[in-house]
Design a protein around this motif. Structure first.
Motif, PDB file in Angstrom:
ATOM      1  N   ASN A 150      51.467 -14.499  17.180  1.00  0.00           N
ATOM      2  CA  ASN A 150      51.166 -14.570  18.617  1.00  0.00           C
ATOM      3  C   ASN A 150      50.741 -13.190  19.151  1.00  0.00           C
ATOM      4  O   ASN A 150      50.922 -12.184  18.481  1.00  0.00           O
ATOM      5  CB  ASN A 150      52.393 -15.081  19.378  1.00  0.00           C
ATOM      6  CG  ASN A 150      52.087 -15.387  20.841  1.00  0.00           C
ATOM      7  OD1 ASN A 150      50.947 -15.692  21.195  1.00  0.00           O
ATOM      8  ND2 ASN A 150      53.098 -15.289  21.695  1.00  0.00           N
ATOM      9  N   LYS A 151      50.208 -13.221  20.355  1.00  0.00           N
ATOM     10  CA  LYS A 151      49.776 -12.018  21.091  1.00  0.00           C
ATOM     11  C   LYS A 151      48.588 -11.336  20.419  1.00  0.00           C
ATOM     12  O   LYS A 151      48.517 -10.091  20.380  1.00  0.00           O
ATOM     13  CB  LYS A 151      50.947 -11.025  21.276  1.00  0.00           C
ATOM     14  CG  LYS A 151      52.218 -11.680  21.866  1.00  0.00           C
ATOM     15  CD  LYS A 151      53.215 -10.681  22.422  1.00  0.00           C
ATOM     16  CE  LYS A 151      54.502 -11.379  22.840  1.00  0.00           C
ATOM     17  NZ  LYS A 151      55.535 -10.537  23.416  1.00  0.00           N
TER      18      LYS A 151
ATOM     19  N   GLY B  84      65.936 -11.882  23.770  1.00  0.00           N
ATOM     20  CA  GLY B  84      67.222 -12.593  23.725  1.00  0.00           C
ATOM     21  C   GLY B  84      67.427 -13.504  24.913  1.00  0.00           C
ATOM     22  O   GLY B  84      68.554 -13.809  25.283  1.00  0.00           O
ATOM     23  N   THR B  85      66.343 -13.957  25.543  1.00  0.00           N
ATOM     24  CA  THR B  85      66.453 -14.846  26.704  1.00  0.00           C
ATOM     25  C   THR B  85      66.976 -16.225  26.305  1.00  0.00           C
ATOM     26  O   THR B  85      67.872 -16.775  26.935  1.00  0.00           O
ATOM     27  CB  THR B  85      65.086 -15.016  27.388  1.00  0.00           C
ATOM     28  OG1 THR B  85      64.576 -13.719  27.680  1.00  0.00           O
ATOM     29  CG2 THR B  85      65.210 -15.823  28.653  1.00  0.00           C
ATOM     30  N   THR B  86      66.399 -16.776  25.246  1.00  0.00           N
ATOM     31  CA  THR B  86      66.798 -18.114  24.828  1.00  0.00           C
ATOM     32  C   THR B  86      68.069 -18.012  24.004  1.00  0.00           C
ATOM     33  O   THR B  86      68.102 -17.347  22.980  1.00  0.00           O
ATOM     34  CB  THR B  86      65.676 -18.779  24.002  1.00  0.00           C
ATOM     35  OG1 THR B  86      64.479 -18.754  24.766  1.00  0.00           O
ATOM     36  CG2 THR B  86      66.034 -20.204  23.655  1.00  0.00           C
TER      37      THR B  86
ATOM     38  N   ASN C  36      61.479 -12.311  21.601  1.00  0.00           N
ATOM     39  CA  ASN C  36      60.368 -11.800  22.399  1.00  0.00           C
ATOM     40  C   ASN C  36      58.976 -11.975  21.793  1.00  0.00           C
ATOM     41  O   ASN C  36      58.013 -11.422  22.315  1.00  0.00           O
ATOM     42  CB  ASN C  36      60.585 -10.309  22.703  1.00  0.00           C
ATOM     43  CG  ASN C  36      60.516 -10.064  24.198  1.00  0.00           C
ATOM     44  OD1 ASN C  36      60.597 -11.004  24.989  1.00  0.00           O
ATOM     45  ND2 ASN C  36      60.350  -8.810  24.589  1.00  0.00           N
ATOM     46  N   VAL C  37      58.864 -12.725  20.700  1.00  0.00           N
ATOM     47  CA  VAL C  37      57.530 -12.909  20.103  1.00  0.00           C
ATOM     48  C   VAL C  37      56.730 -13.980  20.847  1.00  0.00           C
ATOM     49  O   VAL C  37      55.530 -14.145  20.604  1.00  0.00           O
ATOM     50  CB  VAL C  37      57.618 -13.283  18.605  1.00  0.00           C
ATOM     51  CG1 VAL C  37      58.204 -12.138  17.799  1.00  0.00           C
ATOM     52  CG2 VAL C  37      58.409 -14.569  18.398  1.00  0.00           C
ATOM     53  N   GLY C  38      57.398 -14.730  21.755  1.00  0.00           N
ATOM     54  CA  GLY C  38      56.671 -15.731  22.546  1.00  0.00           C
ATOM     55  C   GLY C  38      56.973 -17.170  22.137  1.00  0.00           C
ATOM     56  O   GLY C  38      56.154 -18.057  22.374  1.00  0.00           O
ATOM     57  N   LYS C  39      58.154 -17.396  21.592  1.00  0.00           N
ATOM     58  CA  LYS C  39      58.509 -18.760  21.150  1.00  0.00           C
ATOM     59  C   LYS C  39      58.595 -19.716  22.346  1.00  0.00           C
ATOM     60  O   LYS C  39      58.044 -20.809  22.313  1.00  0.00           O
ATOM     61  CB  LYS C  39      59.863 -18.750  20.410  1.00  0.00           C
ATOM     62  CG  LYS C  39      59.858 -17.906  19.149  1.00  0.00           C
ATOM     63  CD  LYS C  39      61.199 -17.921  18.448  1.00  0.00           C
ATOM     64  CE  LYS C  39      62.323 -17.270  19.259  1.00  0.00           C
ATOM     65  NZ  LYS C  39      62.070 -15.836  19.569  1.00  0.00           N
ATOM     66  N   SER C  40      59.302 -19.275  23.392  1.00  0.00           N
ATOM     67  CA  SER C  40      59.447 -20.150  24.567  1.00  0.00           C
ATOM     68  C   SER C  40      58.098 -20.373  25.232  1.00  0.00           C
ATOM     69  O   SER C  40      57.789 -21.488  25.677  1.00  0.00           O
ATOM     70  CB  SER C  40      60.422 -19.532  25.567  1.00  0.00           C
ATOM     71  OG  SER C  40      61.672 -19.298  24.950  1.00  0.00           O
ATOM     72  N   SER C  41      57.280 -19.314  25.288  1.00  0.00           N
ATOM     73  CA  SER C  41      55.935 -19.458  25.874  1.00  0.00           C
ATOM     74  C   SER C  41      55.142 -20.492  25.086  1.00  0.00           C
ATOM     75  O   SER C  41      54.435 -21.323  25.668  1.00  0.00           O
ATOM     76  CB  SER C  41      55.182 -18.129  25.840  1.00  0.00           C
ATOM     77  OG  SER C  41      55.969 -17.097  26.387  1.00  0.00           O
TER      78      SER C  41
ATOM     79  N   SER D  64      47.015 -16.556  20.954  1.00  0.00           N
ATOM     80  CA  SER D  64      47.574 -15.881  22.109  1.00  0.00           C
ATOM     81  C   SER D  64      47.912 -16.944  23.130  1.00  0.00           C
ATOM     82  O   SER D  64      47.030 -17.646  23.617  1.00  0.00           O
ATOM     83  CB  SER D  64      46.562 -14.890  22.714  1.00  0.00           C
ATOM     84  OG  SER D  64      47.019 -14.513  24.001  1.00  0.00           O
ATOM     85  N   VAL D  65      49.202 -17.105  23.391  1.00  0.00           N
ATOM     86  CA  VAL D  65      49.598 -18.097  24.387  1.00  0.00           C
ATOM     87  C   VAL D  65      49.044 -17.682  25.748  1.00  0.00           C
ATOM     88  O   VAL D  65      48.641 -18.511  26.555  1.00  0.00           O
ATOM     89  CB  VAL D  65      51.136 -18.232  24.445  1.00  0.00           C
ATOM     90  CG1 VAL D  65      51.546 -19.222  25.535  1.00  0.00           C
ATOM     91  CG2 VAL D  65      51.686 -18.679  23.100  1.00  0.00           C
ATOM     92  N   LEU D  66      48.964 -16.352  25.953  1.00  0.00           N
ATOM     93  CA  LEU D  66      48.492 -15.815  27.221  1.00  0.00           C
ATOM     94  C   LEU D  66      47.033 -16.182  27.490  1.00  0.00           C
ATOM     95  O   LEU D  66      46.705 -16.700  28.556  1.00  0.00           O
ATOM     96  CB  LEU D  66      48.649 -14.288  27.202  1.00  0.00           C
ATOM     97  CG  LEU D  66      48.573 -13.571  28.538  1.00  0.00           C
ATOM     98  CD1 LEU D  66      49.772 -13.946  29.409  1.00  0.00           C
ATOM     99  CD2 LEU D  66      48.541 -12.045  28.314  1.00  0.00           C
TER     100      LEU D  66
ATOM    101  N   ASP E  58      45.907 -11.114  21.646  1.00  0.00           N
ATOM    102  CA  ASP E  58      45.201 -10.371  22.701  1.00  0.00           C
ATOM    103  C   ASP E  58      45.535  -8.878  22.612  1.00  0.00           C
ATOM    104  O   ASP E  58      44.815  -8.031  23.143  1.00  0.00           O
ATOM    105  CB  ASP E  58      45.557 -10.938  24.088  1.00  0.00           C
ATOM    106  CG  ASP E  58      47.061 -11.009  24.310  1.00  0.00           C
ATOM    107  OD1 ASP E  58      47.578 -10.304  25.181  1.00  0.00           O
ATOM    108  OD2 ASP E  58      47.730 -11.776  23.571  1.00  0.00           O
ATOM    109  N   GLN E  59      46.650  -8.553  21.937  1.00  0.00           N
ATOM    110  CA  GLN E  59      47.050  -7.144  21.818  1.00  0.00           C
ATOM    111  C   GLN E  59      46.687  -6.569  20.456  1.00  0.00           C
ATOM    112  O   GLN E  59      46.417  -5.374  20.329  1.00  0.00           O
ATOM    113  CB  GLN E  59      48.565  -7.009  22.033  1.00  0.00           C
ATOM    114  CG  GLN E  59      48.985  -7.374  23.447  1.00  0.00           C
ATOM    115  CD  GLN E  59      50.494  -7.281  23.647  1.00  0.00           C
ATOM    116  OE1 GLN E  59      51.262  -7.393  22.697  1.00  0.00           O
ATOM    117  NE2 GLN E  59      50.901  -7.074  24.886  1.00  0.00           N
TER     118      GLN E  59
END
Ligand SMILES: Nc1nc2c(c(=O)[nH]1)N(C=O)[C@@H](CNc1ccc(C(=O)N[C@@H](CCC(=O)O)C(=O)O)cc1)CN2
Ligand SMILES: Nc1nc2c(ncn2[C@@H]2O[C@H](COP(=O)(O)OP(=O)(O)OP(=O)(O)O)[C@@H](O)[C@H]2O)c(=O)[nH]1
Length: 435
Positions: free
Chosen positions: A327-328, A255-257, A232-237, A342-344, A330-331
């Motif tokens: 990553n992130k 745990g999506t990927t 969830n740290v944004g690897k896929s993003s 920030s990928v976002l 922005d937060q």
């Protein structure tokens, strides 16, 4: 299948490949090419001049027109293969291509194996093994840097360097033979000293060359960068952002990927396969655990590890020389020592892209001229250096001479000057059909 005089059969292949196109180049080579072209289109066109001809299948009761094509005739030995060769530039429809292929088979030709045209060029002394491998690399080259490197190899940069080493070795071996043949004559002591100095210098040249070598080989095959980190740290993003398309599934669920997802991009003129891996964490889920195992495997295999995390605490580094990316931002701002993105919001993404390109360049840099581009070359040069090293450690002339001969052999296999029959399948089997 052979011609009646024992010369190799005529081979043919679609040199232009099977993808959809306007024109397809059918290439023929072998002593009987002229007879086959005459049968298809009447008299042979003038050598090396494109001529528009009807191609006729004359096997049935009435001749059937197969295509109106440009025909080129290359009488040997002034051709790519060194044999009589021809090209039929056809309209690229699949039915045209298969009708012409059928006619060629009916006239006694057979489809070529991968690399067979180049193999014949090699057999006829038109190019050496390194140049042939350079041609295969040129066909595969995706980036400007790869193209330049492959073309230098086709032009003989490596052939010249390795030939120069072989010449030096041969001269030294001649001196060694003199020491063996005339042990009692008064050969000046400089002969043996000169021989040892020469061997030492050549050995040093080769080991330095091997040490500098890895970059060019990596450039030839491309790099692998693994993106790793906790769920969830944004690897896929990040992978999607770098690839410029939605290659990997992004979701808020950790745990999506599960399995590695690969995308090819170009970084700093180097093709790079980005691998998005499963998030690293302790898990009871069997499938996820397998994903984690695979991630760790990719970390080991990768040329560079891009380690992604979030938050204000630097994680322990997974791999020396990797890139730590927070990553992130922005937060929450990135801690000291990591590259914040920030990928976002795209913040920091340009700096990251530059950093990755810089890594890719550093991993593929090396000597500009005649670099080491293949494991096969590395192995042969290592073997040569090994025998030279042994020759230097042996005082008995006969044994030193034997090691020097083994060194010559290893170097000769590199360019294909000696003893290569067994190698040829490996070298030319990697080509595409039609080359
Ligand atoms: N249509 C077409 N394009 C092609 C090739 C080809 O075979 N056909 N090539 C295939 O790889 C490359 C060009 N390489 C070639 C290398 C040597 C010869 C050749 O005929 N050599 C003779 C004559 C040289 C001359 O005087 O012009 C020789 O070396 O004796 C042709 C193409 C790329 N483009
Ligand atoms: N606020 C913020 N959210 C982000 C950013 N990048 C990604 N996300 C979100 O974080 C969540 C996880 O992103 P993924 O790319 O699926 O993360 P992952 O590391 O691949 O996750 P796993 O597949 O579980 O290992 C998604 O909801 C994304 O939209 C960012 O820069 N800022």
């Amino acid at each position: 299948m052979q011609e009646s005089d024992g010369s190799p059969p005529v081979i043919f292949a679609l040199a232009s490949g099977l993808s959809r196109a306007a024109i397809a180049v059918m290439r023929l080579s072998g002593k009987g090419s002229g007879r086959i072209v005459e049968s298809l289109c009447g008299r042979l066109p003038a050598p090396r001049r494109a001529s528009l001809r009807g191609l006729w299948n004359r096997h049935g009761l009435t001749p059937v027109l197969l295509d109106r094509a440009l025909v080129l005739w290359f009488p040997g030995p002034d051709s790519y293969t060194g044999e009589d060769s021809a090209e039929l530039h056809l309209h690229a429809g699949p039915a045209v291509i298969s009708a012409v292929a059928d006619a060629l088979v009916a006239l006694g030709a057979r489809p070529a194996e991968p690399g067979e045209f180049s193999r014949r060029a090699f057999a006829n002394g038109r190019l050496d093994l390194m140049q042939a491998e350079g041609i295969a690399d040129l066909i595969d080259a995706e980036t400007e840097a790869q193209r330049r490197q492959a073309l230098a190899q086709v032009d003989g940069a490596q052939s010249r360097l390795y030939q120069q080493w072989a010449d030096r070795l041969r001269t030294l071996l001649a001196h060694q033979e003199a020491l063996i043949d005339f042990p009692d004559e008064e050969l000046p002591p400089e002969v043996e000293q000169g021989l040892l100095d020469g061997l030492t210098a050549l050995h040093a040249t080769m080991t330095a060359y091997l040490r500098e070598g890895a970059g060019a080989e990596r450039l030839r095959r491309g790099l692998v960068f693994a993106i790793v980190g906790e769920p969830n740290v944004g690897k896929s993003s990040l992978l999607n952002a770098l690839a410029g398309r939605d290659a990997a599934i992004v979701s808020a669920r950790a745990g999506t990927t599960r399995d590695a997802i690969e995308t090819r991009i170009v970084l700093g003129d180097v093709p790079v396969t980005l691998v998005d891996t499963a998030g690293l964490r302790e898990t009871e889920d069997e499938i996820e655990a397998e994903g984690v195992r695979r991630s760790l495997f990719h970390v080991k295999q990768a040329d560079c590890v891009v380690q992604v995390f979030t938050g204000s605490i630097l994680p322990p580094r997974l791999e020396e020389g990797g890139l730590l990316v927070c990553n992130k931002i922005d937060q929450q701002p990135a801690p000291e020592g990591a590259m914040g993105i920030s990928v976002l919001t795209h913040a920091g993404m340009d700096v990251l892209r530059k950093g990755l390109a810089e890594k890719a360049r550093a991993l593929t840099s090396g000597r500009a001229n005649a670099p080491l581009t293949r494991a096969r070359h590395r192995a042969a040069i290592e073997e040569t250096a090994h025998h030279i090293g042994r020759a230097l450690s042996l005082a008995w002339p006969e044994m030193r001479g034997e090691e020097m001969r083994l060194a010559m052999r290893a170097l000769g296999r590199l360019t294909g000057a000696v003893d290569v029959e067994a190698l040829l399948d490996t070298v030319f089997g990697q080509f595409c059909i039609g080359k």
